[in-house]
Structures are given as structure tokens and as C-alpha cells.
Design a protein around this motif. Sequence first.
Motif, PDB file in Angstrom:
ATOM      1  N   TRP A 194      -7.390   8.005  -5.566  1.00 52.88           N
ATOM      2  CA  TRP A 194      -7.564   7.087  -5.848  1.00 52.88           C
ATOM      3  C   TRP A 194      -8.419   5.851  -5.938  1.00 52.88           C
ATOM      4  O   TRP A 194      -8.204   5.547  -4.715  1.00 52.88           O
TER       5      TRP A 194
ATOM      6  N   PHE B  93       1.714   1.981  -3.618  1.00 55.98           N
ATOM      7  CA  PHE B  93       0.700   2.246  -4.663  1.00 55.98           C
ATOM      8  C   PHE B  93      -0.033   3.895  -3.991  1.00 55.98           C
ATOM      9  O   PHE B  93       0.360   4.675  -5.157  1.00 55.98           O
ATOM     10  N   LYS B  94       0.477   4.825  -3.132  1.00 57.30           N
ATOM     11  CA  LYS B  94       0.275   5.786  -2.506  1.00 57.30           C
ATOM     12  C   LYS B  94       0.751   6.755  -3.433  1.00 57.30           C
ATOM     13  O   LYS B  94       1.033   7.859  -3.537  1.00 57.30           O
TER      14      LYS B  94
ATOM     15  N   ASP C 259     -10.782   4.153   2.180  1.00 57.72           N
ATOM     16  CA  ASP C 259     -11.551   3.605   2.279  1.00 57.72           C
ATOM     17  C   ASP C 259     -12.711   4.395   3.762  1.00 57.72           C
ATOM     18  O   ASP C 259     -13.589   4.569   4.112  1.00 57.72           O
TER      19      ASP C 259
ATOM     20  N   GLN D 221       0.994   5.225  -8.022  1.00 55.28           N
ATOM     21  CA  GLN D 221      -0.339   4.446  -8.312  1.00 55.28           C
ATOM     22  C   GLN D 221      -0.920   4.123  -9.809  1.00 55.28           C
ATOM     23  O   GLN D 221      -1.233   2.739 -10.107  1.00 55.28           O
TER      24      GLN D 221
ATOM     25  N   TYR E 229       0.976  -0.765   0.111  1.00 53.70           N
ATOM     26  CA  TYR E 229       0.069   0.740   0.013  1.00 53.70           C
ATOM     27  C   TYR E 229       0.733   0.865  -0.252  1.00 53.70           C
ATOM     28  O   TYR E 229       0.798   2.097  -0.732  1.00 53.70           O
TER      29      TYR E 229
ATOM     30  N   ARG F 239      -8.207   1.821  -5.670  1.00 48.92           N
ATOM     31  CA  ARG F 239      -6.863   0.583  -5.575  1.00 48.92           C
ATOM     32  C   ARG F 239      -8.102  -0.169  -5.800  1.00 48.92           C
ATOM     33  O   ARG F 239      -9.458  -0.924  -5.159  1.00 48.92           O
TER      34      ARG F 239
ATOM     35  N   CYS G 277     -12.107   2.570  -2.051  1.00 48.64           N
ATOM     36  CA  CYS G 277     -11.146   3.991  -2.417  1.00 48.64           C
ATOM     37  C   CYS G 277     -10.235   3.708  -1.478  1.00 48.64           C
ATOM     38  O   CYS G 277      -9.941   2.523  -0.596  1.00 48.64           O
ATOM     39  N   SER G 278      -8.601   4.110  -1.791  1.00 45.63           N
ATOM     40  CA  SER G 278      -7.698   3.510  -0.939  1.00 45.63           C
ATOM     41  C   SER G 278      -7.816   4.094   0.108  1.00 45.63           C
ATOM     42  O   SER G 278      -6.454   4.339   0.974  1.00 45.63           O
TER      43      SER G 278
END
Length: 277
Positions: free
Chosen positions: A173, A62-63, A137, A66, A59, A175, A134-135
Motif C-alpha cells: 500500500w 494504517f497497517k 519505504d 488501509q 502508522y 500511504r 510506499c508504506s
Amino acid sequence: MNQLNDIIEEVLSKDKRNKFTFLTGAGISADSGVPTYRGSDGIWVKGTRYHKPEEFGTYKYFKENQEEVWQYILFRKKMIENAKPNESHKILANLEKILGDRFHLITQNIDNLHRRAGNKNIYEVHGNYREVKCSVDCKEILPIPNNLTGKDIEEELRKDEIDSLKCPECGNWLRPNILWFDEYYDEKTNKKFSSLKVAKNSGVLFIVGTSGATNLPIEIARTTLKYGGYVVDMNIEDNHFTELLKDKKRAIIVRERSSDILPIIKEQIEKSIEQGV
């Protein structure tokens, strides 16, 4: 195979803790052309061009990257969409029809091949590629946007794809709904507690094509043993389950390919049911 036959007949005859549970990993999809993760030719062994998987598949990464991560995910999506369920997938789908609610499938795979083969009673403990969230949440789990297409490894995201990968609630973003290396199992995404409840009520747990390199699969096997169930490890080589199962009276280790042993299990279950066991 006599011991295996005895286990099947014993579980079929029980009124409680009589579930037939199958725990599957990447090995079961190898015959479909989907690379495993930790095999000699696996994704996590080869890695990507630039990154170690423990770094790329997080994660945290990814942040910060993306588009790059989504590009790789859509490359994997194309590979998975081109794959077809193999005979092992089809046997498990058939066993669900035979056993009904006594059948449970816990899978670490995110390739959707079990569902495409016909299985319905599935616990996807590592998530799947069919869904996004949703990345940060703020939104419930959503279907993956329809305009996202599988890509070649060097193919970049289109603008409309980038736009569709933004959360409709907050604009951050989206995910994939999968478990990354730096995340923990939970119930919402990974059905952690549901899968452990299944393990508790399993008369037998068949481990198929997974090395048990993450903690939930090991916990599932340990829980099955704790509550009196059998565990059958069906893998072609020793793995993280081996030490757990060694010298256990209610454990069997079978060093054969799943494509060879699953037809035998299916045949024995059918035979025992026909005989009214």
C-alpha cells in the motif's frame, strides 16, 4: 505595537540572522473553513466515529486498516479542496514577494493553502496531501494518483483507486506523505534539520495559529531564542509556547487573531523598507 515595530526595524537592519520566519498551524486555516485539530470544535477533540485520533492517526493503525484510513483521508481531501486561501494566507504570500529570500515559512499544515496562495519557500514539517510514498519505504515520494477523488465520509474506495494506491515497486500500500502520531520528525519528509537551520538564522519568528503541541515547533522557537532571534507568539489563547516564552526578553506574546495582526506586520515591514531601514 511599538515593540513589534522596533523588532521589525532591527531585523531589517541586520546583515546576519536577519530572516523573517513564520511558523503556522491549523489556526491560520480556520477562516478558510478547515477545522483546527485541538480547538473546541477540532478534529482531534471530536475524533472520528469509532476511534480516538491518537489511535486512528498512526502508522500502526494504517497497517491494519488501509482502506478505512484512505477513505478518511479522501474525505479530508475533499474538504481541503473546497477551501480557499484566506486573507492571512494571502498576506504571507505577499510578504514573501516583499522580503524575497529573507522570508521563510514553516508550516504544520497539510492543506496546501499556503502554496495555493502563492508561497514557494515553505517547509512542510508535517508533510502534505499532494504526495504519497510506499508504506514500507521502498520508493521515493510520489505525486498522489490522479484518479483519487475527494469523498463523502461514508463513500468507499473504488477498485481503480485501490489499485492506484499500491506501490509500483513492491505492490504494498501507498500511504500519504504525512507525519502520524507514532512517527518521528526526519529530514526527508519533514525537513526537520532544514527548519531548525532556518530558526537559527531567523531575526524574528512569528508563531501563527499553532499551539505547539508537538516537539519540533517548540524546538524551532527555542532555537530562534538561543541564537538571538525574537519570537512573537500570535495566538488567541495561551498554549505550549507560553511557558517557554514567559519572562524572555526577546519574546512577545500577542493574544489577537492572526487576521487582525498580520496586516499590521505587513504594513510595518513595507513602511520600514520604504524608509530605507
